[in-house]
Write a protein that holds these residues in place. Structure first.
Motif, PDB file in Angstrom:
ATOM      1  N   VAL A  38       0.849  -1.203   0.000  1.00 41.39           N
ATOM      2  CA  VAL A  38       0.000   0.000   0.000  1.00 41.39           C
ATOM      3  C   VAL A  38       0.881   1.248   0.000  1.00 41.39           C
ATOM      4  CG1 VAL A  38      -1.691   1.320   1.332  1.00 41.39           C
ATOM      5  CG2 VAL A  38      -1.992  -1.159   1.045  1.00 41.39           C
ATOM      6  N   LEU A  41       2.361   1.649  -3.421  1.00 44.55           N
ATOM      7  CA  LEU A  41       1.347   2.170  -4.340  1.00 44.55           C
ATOM      8  C   LEU A  41       1.240   3.684  -4.213  1.00 44.55           C
ATOM      9  CD1 LEU A  41      -1.153   1.849  -6.258  1.00 44.55           C
ATOM     10  CD2 LEU A  41      -2.511   1.510  -4.178  1.00 44.55           C
ATOM     11  N   LYS A  42       1.173   4.175  -2.997  1.00 45.42           N
ATOM     12  CA  LYS A  42       1.037   5.623  -2.770  1.00 45.42           C
ATOM     13  C   LYS A  42       2.260   6.389  -3.263  1.00 45.42           C
ATOM     14  CE  LYS A  42      -2.167   5.132   1.025  1.00 45.42           C
ATOM     15  NZ  LYS A  42      -2.416   5.185   2.454  1.00 45.42           N
ATOM     16  N   GLY A  45       2.737   4.667  -7.566  1.00 46.20           N
ATOM     17  CA  GLY A  45       1.625   4.552  -8.490  1.00 46.20           C
ATOM     18  C   GLY A  45       1.228   3.116  -8.777  1.00 46.20           C
ATOM     19  N   LYS A  46       0.048   3.000  -9.358  1.00 46.76           N
ATOM     20  CA  LYS A  46      -0.571   1.702  -9.619  1.00 46.76           C
ATOM     21  C   LYS A  46       0.234   0.835 -10.587  1.00 46.76           C
ATOM     22  CE  LYS A  46      -5.062  -0.038 -11.206  1.00 46.76           C
ATOM     23  NZ  LYS A  46      -6.432   0.394 -11.583  1.00 46.76           N
ATOM     24  N   THR A  71      -9.102  -6.440  -8.709  1.00 49.78           N
ATOM     25  CA  THR A  71     -10.049  -5.337  -8.842  1.00 49.78           C
ATOM     26  C   THR A  71     -11.220  -5.656  -7.914  1.00 49.78           C
ATOM     27  OG1 THR A  71     -11.222  -6.436 -10.647  1.00 49.78           O
ATOM     28  CG2 THR A  71      -9.422  -4.914 -11.264  1.00 49.78           C
ATOM     29  N   LYS A 138      -8.037  -2.622   1.078  1.00 48.81           N
ATOM     30  CA  LYS A 138      -8.500  -1.915  -0.109  1.00 48.81           C
ATOM     31  C   LYS A 138      -7.673  -0.643  -0.213  1.00 48.81           C
ATOM     32  CE  LYS A 138     -12.587   0.232  -2.147  1.00 48.81           C
ATOM     33  NZ  LYS A 138     -12.263   1.660  -2.049  1.00 48.81           N
ATOM     34  N   ALA A 139      -7.098  -0.411  -1.375  1.00 48.08           N
ATOM     35  CA  ALA A 139      -6.298   0.784  -1.626  1.00 48.08           C
ATOM     36  C   ALA A 139      -6.698   1.314  -2.998  1.00 48.08           C
ATOM     37  CB  ALA A 139      -4.806   0.462  -1.586  1.00 48.08           C
ATOM     38  N   ASP A 140      -7.277   2.491  -3.011  1.00 49.34           N
ATOM     39  CA  ASP A 140      -7.839   3.045  -4.236  1.00 49.34           C
ATOM     40  C   ASP A 140      -8.870   2.062  -4.785  1.00 49.34           C
ATOM     41  OD1 ASP A 140      -6.178   5.262  -3.891  1.00 49.34           O
ATOM     42  OD2 ASP A 140      -4.619   4.458  -5.210  1.00 49.34           O
ATOM     43  N   ASP A 141      -8.726   1.620  -6.020  1.00 52.01           N
ATOM     44  CA  ASP A 141      -9.686   0.682  -6.604  1.00 52.01           C
ATOM     45  C   ASP A 141      -9.144  -0.750  -6.631  1.00 52.01           C
ATOM     46  OD1 ASP A 141      -7.734   1.174  -8.519  1.00 52.01           O
ATOM     47  OD2 ASP A 141      -9.132   1.239 -10.199  1.00 52.01           O
ATOM     48  N   LEU A 142      -8.162  -1.028  -5.766  1.00 48.26           N
ATOM     49  CA  LEU A 142      -7.524  -2.344  -5.721  1.00 48.26           C
ATOM     50  C   LEU A 142      -7.758  -3.019  -4.371  1.00 48.26           C
ATOM     51  CD1 LEU A 142      -4.029  -1.431  -7.201  1.00 48.26           C
ATOM     52  CD2 LEU A 142      -5.972  -2.458  -8.413  1.00 48.26           C
TER      53      LEU A 142
END
Length: 150
Positions: A38, A41-42, A45-46, A71, A138-142
Protein backbone atom coordinates in the motif's frame (compact mmCIF):
# COMPACT_ATOMS: atom_id res chain seq x y z
CA UNK A 1 38.76 -32.95 9.23
CA UNK A 2 37.41 -36.32 10.34
CA UNK A 3 34.59 -38.00 8.44
CA UNK A 4 32.02 -37.75 11.26
CA UNK A 5 32.58 -34.02 11.57
CA UNK A 6 32.25 -33.56 7.78
CA UNK A 7 28.94 -35.48 7.77
CA UNK A 8 27.61 -33.44 10.68
CA UNK A 9 28.61 -30.21 8.95
CA UNK A 10 26.87 -31.31 5.73
CA UNK A 11 23.70 -32.24 7.65
CA UNK A 12 23.62 -28.88 9.42
CA UNK A 13 24.13 -27.05 6.13
CA UNK A 14 21.26 -29.00 4.54
CA UNK A 15 18.96 -28.23 7.49
CA UNK A 16 19.80 -24.55 7.30
CA UNK A 17 19.08 -24.48 3.55
CA UNK A 18 15.81 -26.42 3.93
CA UNK A 19 14.61 -24.13 6.70
CA UNK A 20 15.29 -21.05 4.60
CA UNK A 21 13.61 -22.50 1.53
CA UNK A 22 10.39 -23.33 3.40
CA UNK A 23 10.22 -20.55 5.95
CA UNK A 24 7.07 -20.54 8.06
CA UNK A 25 5.41 -17.17 7.65
CA UNK A 26 3.08 -15.54 10.16
CA UNK A 27 0.10 -13.23 10.27
CA UNK A 28 2.49 -10.37 10.98
CA UNK A 29 4.49 -11.20 7.84
CA UNK A 30 1.36 -11.21 5.66
CA UNK A 31 -0.05 -7.96 7.03
CA UNK A 32 3.36 -6.26 6.87
CA UNK A 33 3.72 -7.25 3.19
CA UNK A 34 0.32 -5.78 2.36
CA UNK A 35 1.07 -2.55 4.24
CA UNK A 36 4.41 -2.33 2.38
CA UNK A 37 2.53 -2.70 -0.92
CA UNK A 38 0.00 0.00 0.00
CA UNK A 39 2.87 2.39 0.83
CA UNK A 40 4.58 1.45 -2.45
CA UNK A 41 1.35 2.17 -4.34
CA UNK A 42 1.04 5.62 -2.77
CA UNK A 43 4.67 6.46 -3.52
CA UNK A 44 5.09 4.90 -6.99
CA UNK A 45 1.62 4.55 -8.49
CA UNK A 46 -0.57 1.70 -9.62
CA UNK A 47 1.36 0.62 -12.72
CA UNK A 48 4.66 0.20 -10.86
CA UNK A 49 2.99 -1.66 -7.99
CA UNK A 50 1.33 -4.14 -10.35
CA UNK A 51 4.60 -4.79 -12.18
CA UNK A 52 6.57 -5.28 -8.96
CA UNK A 53 3.87 -7.42 -7.33
CA UNK A 54 3.90 -9.76 -10.36
CA UNK A 55 7.69 -10.10 -10.40
CA UNK A 56 8.54 -13.52 -8.88
CA UNK A 57 11.94 -12.16 -7.82
CA UNK A 58 10.59 -8.79 -6.74
CA UNK A 59 10.16 -7.00 -3.44
CA UNK A 60 6.78 -8.60 -2.73
CA UNK A 61 7.68 -12.31 -2.99
CA UNK A 62 9.30 -14.36 -0.23
CA UNK A 63 8.94 -18.11 -0.99
CA UNK A 64 5.24 -18.87 -0.29
CA UNK A 65 4.48 -15.31 0.88
CA UNK A 66 3.44 -13.09 -2.02
CA UNK A 67 0.83 -10.56 -3.10
CA UNK A 68 -2.39 -11.13 -4.96
CA UNK A 69 -3.98 -7.93 -6.25
CA UNK A 70 -7.59 -7.82 -7.45
CA UNK A 71 -10.05 -5.34 -8.84
CA UNK A 72 -13.21 -4.93 -6.76
CA UNK A 73 -15.05 -7.26 -9.13
CA UNK A 74 -12.56 -10.11 -8.72
CA UNK A 75 -10.19 -9.78 -11.66
CA UNK A 76 -6.54 -10.53 -10.86
CA UNK A 77 -4.31 -7.61 -11.84
CA UNK A 78 -1.10 -8.86 -10.18
CA UNK A 79 0.02 -12.16 -8.71
CA UNK A 80 3.41 -12.97 -7.23
CA UNK A 81 3.16 -16.75 -7.59
CA UNK A 82 1.17 -17.33 -10.77
CA UNK A 83 1.34 -14.67 -13.50
CA UNK A 84 -1.04 -16.78 -15.65
CA UNK A 85 -3.85 -15.59 -13.37
CA UNK A 86 -3.42 -11.95 -14.39
CA UNK A 87 -6.53 -10.84 -16.24
CA UNK A 88 -8.62 -13.75 -14.95
CA UNK A 89 -11.86 -13.22 -13.03
CA UNK A 90 -11.42 -15.43 -9.96
CA UNK A 91 -14.56 -14.32 -8.12
CA UNK A 92 -16.11 -17.78 -8.57
CA UNK A 93 -13.04 -19.61 -7.25
CA UNK A 94 -13.79 -22.01 -4.39
CA UNK A 95 -11.58 -23.58 -1.75
CA UNK A 96 -11.52 -27.24 -0.71
CA UNK A 97 -14.63 -26.68 1.44
CA UNK A 98 -16.54 -25.26 -1.56
CA UNK A 99 -16.32 -21.75 -0.08
CA UNK A 100 -16.18 -18.73 -2.40
CA UNK A 101 -13.21 -17.25 -0.58
CA UNK A 102 -12.44 -14.58 -3.19
CA UNK A 103 -15.98 -13.27 -2.76
CA UNK A 104 -15.26 -13.11 0.99
CA UNK A 105 -12.05 -11.16 0.33
CA UNK A 106 -13.86 -8.70 -1.95
CA UNK A 107 -16.73 -8.32 0.50
CA UNK A 108 -14.36 -7.53 3.37
CA UNK A 109 -12.57 -4.98 1.17
CA UNK A 110 -15.83 -3.26 0.24
CA UNK A 111 -17.29 -3.21 3.75
CA UNK A 112 -14.39 -2.71 6.17
CA UNK A 113 -11.56 -1.85 3.80
CA UNK A 114 -9.31 -4.33 5.58
CA UNK A 115 -9.53 -7.73 7.22
CA UNK A 116 -8.71 -11.41 7.34
CA UNK A 117 -10.26 -14.31 5.42
CA UNK A 118 -9.58 -17.97 6.20
CA UNK A 119 -9.84 -20.83 3.71
CA UNK A 120 -8.29 -24.19 2.79
CA UNK A 121 -5.73 -24.41 0.03
CA UNK A 122 -2.94 -26.71 -1.15
CA UNK A 123 0.42 -25.66 0.26
CA UNK A 124 2.85 -25.64 -2.70
CA UNK A 125 5.77 -26.67 -0.46
CA UNK A 126 4.18 -29.72 1.19
CA UNK A 127 1.45 -30.43 -1.42
CA UNK A 128 -0.90 -30.92 1.56
CA UNK A 129 -4.29 -29.29 2.00
CA UNK A 130 -3.83 -26.72 4.78
CA UNK A 131 -5.58 -23.86 6.48
CA UNK A 132 -4.59 -20.52 5.02
CA UNK A 133 -5.33 -17.02 6.21
CA UNK A 134 -5.14 -13.96 4.00
CA UNK A 135 -4.85 -10.34 5.07
CA UNK A 136 -6.29 -7.73 2.73
CA UNK A 137 -6.54 -3.98 2.35
CA UNK A 138 -8.50 -1.92 -0.11
CA UNK A 139 -6.30 0.78 -1.63
CA UNK A 140 -7.84 3.04 -4.24
CA UNK A 141 -9.69 0.68 -6.60
CA UNK A 142 -7.52 -2.34 -5.72
CA UNK A 143 -7.68 -5.13 -3.18
CA UNK A 144 -4.17 -6.07 -2.06
CA UNK A 145 -3.80 -9.40 -0.25
CA UNK A 146 -1.16 -11.73 1.15
CA UNK A 147 -1.65 -14.99 2.98
CA UNK A 148 0.16 -17.53 5.09
CA UNK A 149 -0.32 -21.20 5.89
CA UNK A 150 -1.27 -21.94 9.49
Amino acid sequence: MNTTFKHALCALSLLAFTGAAFAQHTANDASALVRKAVAYLKKNGKEKLLMEASNPKGAFVDSDLYLSVYTLDGKVVAHGANPKLIGVDVSQLRDANDRYFIKDILSAARSAGTGWVDYKWVDPASKALRDKSVYLEKADDLVIAAGFYK
